[in-house]
Enzyme design. Sequence first.
Site, PDB file in Angstrom:
ATOM      1  CG  ASP A  44       2.297  -7.254  12.196  1.00 49.14           C
ATOM      2  OD1 ASP A  44       3.118  -6.780  13.104  1.00 49.14           O
ATOM      3  OD2 ASP A  44       2.034  -6.897  11.034  1.00 49.14           O
ATOM      4  CG  HIS A  89       2.415  -2.889  10.603  1.00 49.46           C
ATOM      5  ND1 HIS A  89       2.597  -4.333  11.273  1.00 49.46           N
ATOM      6  CD2 HIS A  89       3.431  -2.197  10.770  1.00 49.46           C
ATOM      7  CE1 HIS A  89       4.216  -4.053  11.319  1.00 49.46           C
ATOM      8  NE2 HIS A  89       4.337  -2.827  11.320  1.00 49.46           N
TER       9      HIS A  89
HETATM   10  P1  NAD Z   1      15.626   3.183   6.498  1.00 52.36           P
HETATM   11  O1  NAD Z   1      15.599   4.518   7.317  1.00 52.36           O
HETATM   12  O2  NAD Z   1      16.703   2.339   6.807  1.00 52.36           O
HETATM   13  O3  NAD Z   1      15.161   3.478   5.004  1.00 52.36           O
HETATM   14  C1  NAD Z   1      14.414   4.445   4.384  1.00 52.36           C
HETATM   15  C2  NAD Z   1      14.711   4.904   3.246  1.00 52.36           C
HETATM   16  O4  NAD Z   1      13.612   5.709   2.667  1.00 52.36           O
HETATM   17  C3  NAD Z   1      15.707   5.868   3.609  1.00 52.36           C
HETATM   18  O5  NAD Z   1      17.026   5.531   2.995  1.00 52.36           O
HETATM   19  C4  NAD Z   1      15.201   7.301   3.233  1.00 52.36           C
HETATM   20  O6  NAD Z   1      16.123   8.115   2.545  1.00 52.36           O
HETATM   21  C5  NAD Z   1      14.327   6.808   2.326  1.00 52.36           C
HETATM   22  N1  NAD Z   1      13.080   7.687   1.768  1.00 52.36           N
HETATM   23  C6  NAD Z   1      12.600   8.740   2.831  1.00 52.36           C
HETATM   24  N2  NAD Z   1      11.682   9.479   1.935  1.00 52.36           N
HETATM   25  C7  NAD Z   1      11.867   8.996   0.472  1.00 52.36           C
HETATM   26  C8  NAD Z   1      11.073   9.546  -0.720  1.00 52.36           C
HETATM   27  N3  NAD Z   1      10.258  10.645  -0.435  1.00 52.36           N
HETATM   28  N4  NAD Z   1      11.377   8.634  -1.716  1.00 52.36           N
HETATM   29  C9  NAD Z   1      12.274   7.744  -1.598  1.00 52.36           C
HETATM   30  N5  NAD Z   1      12.832   7.413  -0.427  1.00 52.36           N
HETATM   31  C10 NAD Z   1      12.766   8.001   0.435  1.00 52.36           C
HETATM   32  O7  NAD Z   1      14.105   2.558   7.101  1.00 52.36           O
HETATM   33  P2  NAD Z   1      13.848   0.934   6.769  1.00 52.36           P
HETATM   34  O8  NAD Z   1      14.338   0.267   8.218  1.00 52.36           O
HETATM   35  O9  NAD Z   1      14.261   0.557   5.774  1.00 52.36           O
HETATM   36  O10 NAD Z   1      12.367   1.188   6.918  1.00 52.36           O
HETATM   37  C11 NAD Z   1      11.431   1.684   6.116  1.00 52.36           C
HETATM   38  C12 NAD Z   1      10.041   1.920   6.558  1.00 52.36           C
HETATM   39  O11 NAD Z   1       9.462   0.542   6.694  1.00 52.36           O
HETATM   40  C13 NAD Z   1       9.977   2.617   7.909  1.00 52.36           C
HETATM   41  O12 NAD Z   1       8.644   3.420   7.788  1.00 52.36           O
HETATM   42  C14 NAD Z   1       9.629   1.439   8.876  1.00 52.36           C
HETATM   43  O13 NAD Z   1       8.970   1.830   9.918  1.00 52.36           O
HETATM   44  C15 NAD Z   1       8.791   0.557   8.084  1.00 52.36           C
HETATM   45  N6  NAD Z   1       8.534  -0.949   8.469  1.00 52.36           N
HETATM   46  C16 NAD Z   1       7.421  -1.452   8.237  1.00 52.36           C
HETATM   47  C17 NAD Z   1       7.273  -2.684   8.715  1.00 52.36           C
HETATM   48  C18 NAD Z   1       6.056  -3.370   8.440  1.00 52.36           C
HETATM   49  O14 NAD Z   1       5.763  -4.507   9.082  1.00 52.36           O
HETATM   50  N7  NAD Z   1       5.039  -2.811   7.831  1.00 52.36           N
HETATM   51  C19 NAD Z   1       8.297  -3.421   9.129  1.00 52.36           C
HETATM   52  C20 NAD Z   1       9.535  -2.818   9.281  1.00 52.36           C
HETATM   53  C21 NAD Z   1       9.629  -1.522   8.949  1.00 52.36           C
HETATM   54  C1  LMR Z   2       8.049  -3.846  12.814  1.00 52.82           C
HETATM   55  O1  LMR Z   2       6.844  -4.031  13.173  1.00 52.82           O
HETATM   56  O2  LMR Z   2       9.044  -4.326  13.159  1.00 52.82           O
HETATM   57  C2  LMR Z   2       8.112  -2.277  12.063  1.00 52.82           C
HETATM   58  O3  LMR Z   2       6.904  -1.892  11.655  1.00 52.82           O
HETATM   59  C3  LMR Z   2       8.841  -1.415  12.810  1.00 52.82           C
HETATM   60  C4  LMR Z   2       8.250  -0.867  13.889  1.00 52.82           C
HETATM   61  O4  LMR Z   2       8.020   0.543  13.945  1.00 52.82           O
HETATM   62  O5  LMR Z   2       7.538  -1.462  14.845  1.00 52.82           O
END
Ligand code: NAD
Ligand code: LMR
Length: 338
Positions: free
Chosen positions: A163, A191
């Site tokens: 962000d 977030h």
């Molecule tokens: P994704 O689905 O491509 O990958 C997530 C992985 O986590 C999957 O492969 C899944 O099998 C694995 N997983 C689920 N449960 C698990 C466990 N108990 N132990 C280990 N692995 C496990 O998702 P992504 O696009 O890589 O995003 C991951 C997370 O990050 C999501 O929650 C997404 O919303 C979040 N995210 C946060 C931000 C932020 O700024 N904070 C930004 C982008 C994404």
């Molecule tokens: C983002 O900010 O891009 C991630 O947290 C994904 C979402 O769910 O918004």
Amino acid sequence: MASLEKSTLKVCITGAGGQISYSLLYMICDGKMFGKDQPVTLTLLEIPVVLDVVKGVILELEDCGLHLLKSAIATADPREAFDKVDVVLMVGAFPRKEGMERAELLQRNAGIFKDHGAIINDIAKKEVKVLVVGNPANTNCLIASTLAPSIAKKNFSCLTRLDHNRAVAQTAAKLGIPTCDVKKITIWGNHSNTQFPDLAHGEVNVGGVKKPALIALSDDAWANGEFITTVQTRGAAIIKARKLSSAMSAAQAICDHMRDWYFGTMDDNWVSMGVCSDGNPYGIPDGLIFSFPVRIKNGTWEFVPGLTFSDFARGKLDVTVKELMEEKSVAFEFLGVK
Ligand code: NAD
Ligand code: LMR
């Protein structure tokens, strides 16, 4: 002659087979996170059905020939993944889909952070640094930290750097200047779309002249309106367009967050990090993971003190505080955590 090579850092990434990790793992092994002279060993945690994907990613990392990578293992056993680790990047969680709000993710993801927090408490190094990325990131971080009482709360953080980077990029684009000329921007709170991206203390350099951001922009309607909503809803805009949540920019932000936590911030700037609110100087209730402006030295973050707020800003802070208090009570009740 004794080797001058640094001792190897043991880094665990959860959700290692997912889309963020696919960008992130290369960045770590290329030295963008911990430096070009820092060897790493990776423990890559996934659920059993995704383990083969992780094994394939390890083959690719080997083929990249990155000399900092000393070893990598794929595992579905958190006790193997978290054993004596220096750093945990908690990416593993189910991402938000189009039309979903983060609150809906709580029930889906909270249990993962409860289990992993308890295991980190038992077997990670006591000085481990933990970054929670999986959403809802603030409350998941609070859950993991609560389940890991033997590790200092200051060692747990959640990612709001994405962000922060978005807010800097929007400001730079509006002024037609490089992002390195935008400083002291803050993301406050969750977030989520209640976060408060705050330009009020921002400083910019336009054509060699340093100015307060609000004076350079000279457009309060934009600063208090479109700027805030664009940053708040950027994640949803990416999901709508890609049908997948942000990954490359999230990996970059994870790298920025950890690099600054390790190497520190510049004296003329600060960064936004989701951290434990205990003892903060801004009247935010204790016991939340809340995004604040922080400065970092010697691996330790401190709140930036002395900032003042308009009534408008105070109102925005109240909204995001309220949302985080509600998320906390839903999550803790659901998990039976006191
Ligand atoms: P994704 O689905 O491509 O990958 C997530 C992985 O986590 C999957 O492969 C899944 O099998 C694995 N997983 C689920 N449960 C698990 C466990 N108990 N132990 C280990 N692995 C496990 O998702 P992504 O696009 O890589 O995003 C991951 C997370 O990050 C999501 O929650 C997404 O919303 C979040 N995210 C946060 C931000 C932020 O700024 N904070 C930004 C982008 C994404
Ligand atoms: C983002 O900010 O891009 C991630 O947290 C994904 C979402 O769910 O918004």
